[in-house]
Design an enzyme around this catalytic site. Structure first.
Site, PDB file in Angstrom:
ATOM      1  N   VAL A  97       0.821  -1.206   0.000  1.00 41.03           N
ATOM      2  CA  VAL A  97       0.000   0.000   0.000  1.00 41.03           C
ATOM      3  C   VAL A  97       0.855   1.257   0.000  1.00 41.03           C
ATOM      4  CG1 VAL A  97      -0.316   0.226   2.520  1.00 41.03           C
ATOM      5  CG2 VAL A  97      -2.068   1.068   0.957  1.00 41.03           C
ATOM      6  N   ASP A 153      -5.662  -2.540   6.699  1.00 41.14           N
ATOM      7  CA  ASP A 153      -5.593  -3.564   7.743  1.00 41.14           C
ATOM      8  C   ASP A 153      -4.309  -4.357   7.613  1.00 41.14           C
ATOM      9  OD1 ASP A 153      -6.352  -6.415   6.267  1.00 41.14           O
ATOM     10  OD2 ASP A 153      -7.299  -4.691   5.316  1.00 41.14           O
ATOM     11  N   GLY A 173      -5.079  -6.703   0.932  1.00 40.57           N
ATOM     12  CA  GLY A 173      -5.482  -5.905   2.090  1.00 40.57           C
ATOM     13  C   GLY A 173      -4.622  -4.661   2.190  1.00 40.57           C
ATOM     14  N   GLU A 174      -4.447  -4.160   3.397  1.00 40.32           N
ATOM     15  CA  GLU A 174      -3.614  -2.989   3.691  1.00 40.32           C
ATOM     16  C   GLU A 174      -4.223  -1.669   3.236  1.00 40.32           C
ATOM     17  OE1 GLU A 174       0.269  -3.412   1.991  1.00 40.32           O
ATOM     18  OE2 GLU A 174       0.670  -5.351   2.943  1.00 40.32           O
ATOM     19  N   GLY A 175      -5.331  -1.703   2.485  1.00 41.53           N
ATOM     20  CA  GLY A 175      -5.839  -0.519   1.806  1.00 41.53           C
ATOM     21  C   GLY A 175      -5.347  -0.434   0.377  1.00 41.53           C
TER      22      GLY A 175
END
Length: 339
Positions: free
Chosen positions: A91, A169, A310-312
């Protein structure tokens, strides 16, 4: 804990759609961009919408008691916090292309974190969470505490000038928790919502399915969101829910990311009905529970790239699309002005 959620400006949306129909193009020819442009106008209460110059990703990090379901060991969560801080995560790289800022927060990582900056652990609630198939994820009161941290985190970002918020996340095992929460809240079968997460094989998915089944039986039926978060969720999920609610209270648009923010969003809507009017879905995850969450929220993903990091990371890639939607309203000419 009642929340006053403002309504997006319907008159601005109407004005935006009227302007879109008058642009130098066939009616509706810019498709989803037109819908997004009208949505942004309603969110900002002005046509064209304001520029999305200050985009902020907040990564909520925490460990889960069911982390044995992942293809990666639990220690990866703590290691990844350092990767975020070094600006080397997925991200971080993708956010850099859009000018978005990335902030990582330790909400429930199972480490002491003594050598990281104090602001990373300023909102820490606990170390890890319980194994939801045999015990509650959180102790009494921790779900509300984490939720209140999420409210404060959103305020910090908005007070700092954020135009658009993205919840990220990081937590090994989080797709298992999300599957359990979404299944419980939406009345679904475990088979419907359990995916392969980080890339586990079929045997691993069978173990994950058994954990979710056991967790749902153990927790029983409940519609109270804080009871649900305590039994099946996590501190970082509760904090993300608070983050989403406060963004809506403050009237700041949110781009949801994948499975984790989707699960947090269905819980957040239970806590603050109407908050979902301030959220967009950035992308479609490969995890099945996200699809059910987005359907319940009546949200259609902007992008579908087969992502599951994930992670954005998926949501930040939708930022240029939102900026393009704004640009057509701000910069395209009008048919009425043609000679």
């Amino acid at each position: 804990m009642p929340f006053a959620i403002p309504a997006p400006d319907a008159s601005a949306e109407t004005a935006a759609r009227a302007r879109l129909d008058g642009l130098v193009k066939p009616l509706g020819s810019l498709g989803r961009l037109e819908d997004l442009a009208a949505w942004l106008s309603a969110a900002h209460g002005v046509v064209p919408p304001r520029p999305l110059d200050d985009v902020r990703v907040v990564v909520f990090a925490g460990d889960h008691g069911v982390s044995g379901m992942s293809a990666y060991p639990r220690e990866v969560t703590a290691a990844m916090v350092r990767v975020f801080l070094a600006g080397k995560s997925g991200v971080s790289v993708l956010a850099g292309l859009t000018g978005a800022k990335v902030r990582v927060l330790d909400i429930a990582v199972d480490w002491d974190g003594a050598d990281v900056p104090a602001e990373v652990t300023a909102h820490k609630v606990r170390r890890g969470s319980g194994a939801i198939d045999v015990e509650d994820a959180l102790a009494e009161g921790e779900a509300r505490t984490a939720f209140e941290h999420g409210l404060a985190i959103a305020d910090e970002e908005i007070d700092g000038g954020a135009d658009l918020l993205i919840p990220g996340d990081m937590g090994i095992g989080n797709t298992t928790v999300c599957a359990a929460v979404v299944a419980s809240l939406l009345g679904l079968f475990p088979e419907d919502v359990v995916g392969t997460g980080t890339g586990i094989d079929e045997a691993g998915r069978a173990r994950k399915l058994a954990v979710v089944e056991a967790a749902l039986i153990r927790a029983g039926a409940t519609k109270d969101p804080f009871t649900l978060l305590t039994a099946l969720g996590s501190a970082c999920l509760a904090a993300t829910a608070g983050f989403l609610v406060q963004a809506a209270v403050r009237g700041v648009p949110v781009l949801l990311d994948g499975v984790f923010s989707g699960a947090a969003a269905v819980v957040a809507r239970e806590i603050a009905p109407g908050a979902e009017r301030w959220w967009l879905a950035g992308h479609r995850s490969t995890e099945p529970s996200q699809a059910y969450a987005l359907k319940a929220l009546d949200l259609e993903p902007i992008l579908d790239l087969g992502l599951r990091l994930g992670e954005g990371s998926g949501a930040v890639q939708a930022v240029p699309t939102l900026r393009a939607a704004r640009a057509i309203l701000a910069d395209m000419g009008l048919l009425a002005d043609l000679a």
